[in-house]
Design a protein around this motif. Structure first.
Motif, short mmCIF file in Angstrom:
data_model
loop_
_atom_site.label_atom_id
_atom_site.label_comp_id
_atom_site.label_asym_id
_atom_site.label_seq_id
_atom_site.Cartn_x
_atom_site.Cartn_y
_atom_site.Cartn_z
N ALA A 1 0.82 -1.22 0.00
CA ALA A 1 0.00 0.00 0.00
C ALA A 1 0.85 1.26 0.00
O ALA A 1 0.47 2.28 -0.60
N GLU A 2 2.01 1.20 0.66
CA GLU A 2 2.86 2.37 0.78
C GLU A 2 3.92 2.47 -0.32
O GLU A 2 4.74 3.39 -0.32
N SER A 3 3.90 1.52 -1.28
CA SER A 3 4.95 1.49 -2.31
C SER A 3 4.67 2.42 -3.48
O SER A 3 5.51 2.54 -4.40
N GLY A 4 3.52 3.06 -3.49
CA GLY A 4 3.19 3.97 -4.59
C GLY A 4 3.00 3.27 -5.92
O GLY A 4 3.27 3.86 -6.98
N GLY A 5 2.56 2.02 -5.88
CA GLY A 5 2.34 1.26 -7.11
C GLY A 5 3.55 0.50 -7.59
O GLY A 5 3.46 -0.23 -8.59
#
Length: 241
Positions: free
Chosen positions: A179-183
């Protein structure tokens, strides 16, 4: 049923309430949200909150000890600490060496994560996992090439730097990272069920201490405290009792 369970747990806890013992709680400190080291250098996370509440209900004074994952069972057996509370799934292989309390997290799935935009063959590719985990054993048996790392963070780094095509780990550990990887990172393939739920590891000779821990865990299930903690730390990603 819940009232009966709560009554039994309270009765068991009452037998040990008259005295306090010091128990060394062993954890990894590197597997958020289960356990990690906060900015103050202290053990934090779901299992810190859980462990402190268990010790309170069991009238035990507890201290926290960190240990690397790959030696966490041998160092319990040798007496470096008294429990393992480190996101450890119950397996038949581990149960031959140590004992386990009642589970405090129900069995939850493991998942694969890879870089977005690529094509990954999970049965023939290179898959990273933390060493001595149920996920590493699954990858080794799947036909894929297993690369093992000492810490979960290193296994994530392996897919980012091209050492591995994917990583297999607990889904509730991977979900916030994705979720925090920015895609940059995505879930791939199907979830897999490996092992049982998560419990505290104990020496087989510590039956009295295990009984106290079980009574505390059961009382937390019965009064809803455990579900509240699970919802706080894992949101919707972990099943509840």
């Amino acid at each position: 049923m819940k009232k009966l369970l709560l009554a039994a747990a309270v009765s068991a806890l009452a037998t040990s309430a008259a005295f306090a013992e010091t128990v060394r709680m062993g954890t990894e400190g590197a597997y958020p949200p289960y356990n990690f080291i906060n900015d103050k250098g202290e053990v934090d996370g779901f299992e810190r909150e859980l462990g402190d509440e268990i010790c309170k209900r069991a009238s035990l004074e507890c201290t926290w000890v960190t240990n690397e994952w790959d030696s966490i069972i041998p160092n319990l057996v040798s007496g470096n600490y008294d429990t393992i509370i480190a996101g450890m799934s119950v397996t038949a292989e581990r149960d031959e060496v140590i004992d386990f309390t009642n589970e405090y997290i129900p069995g939850s799935p493991s998942s694969y994560v890879a870089l977005a935009g690529g094509s990954v063959d999970l049965t023939k590719g290179i898959v990273a996992a933390q060493t001595n985990t149920i996920q590493a054993g699954h990858v080794a048996a799947s036909g894929a090439t297993l690369v093992e790392f000492a810490t979960p963070d290193e296994s994530i780094a392996a897919i980012k730097n091209g050492e591995a095509d994917a990583v297999l780990a607990d889904k509730d550990f991977l979900a916030p990272i994705v979720a925090e990887s920015g895609g940059e990172l995505v879930f791939v393939g199907e979830d897999v069920s490996i092992g049982g739920g998560v419990a505290m590891g104990m020496r087989e000779s510590d039956g009295e201490l295990k009984a106290k821990m079980n009574a505390a865990i059961d009382s937390m299930k019965a009064d809803g405290t455990l579900n509240t903690m699970l919802a706080k730390w894992f949101k919707e990603d972990t099943p509840q009792w």
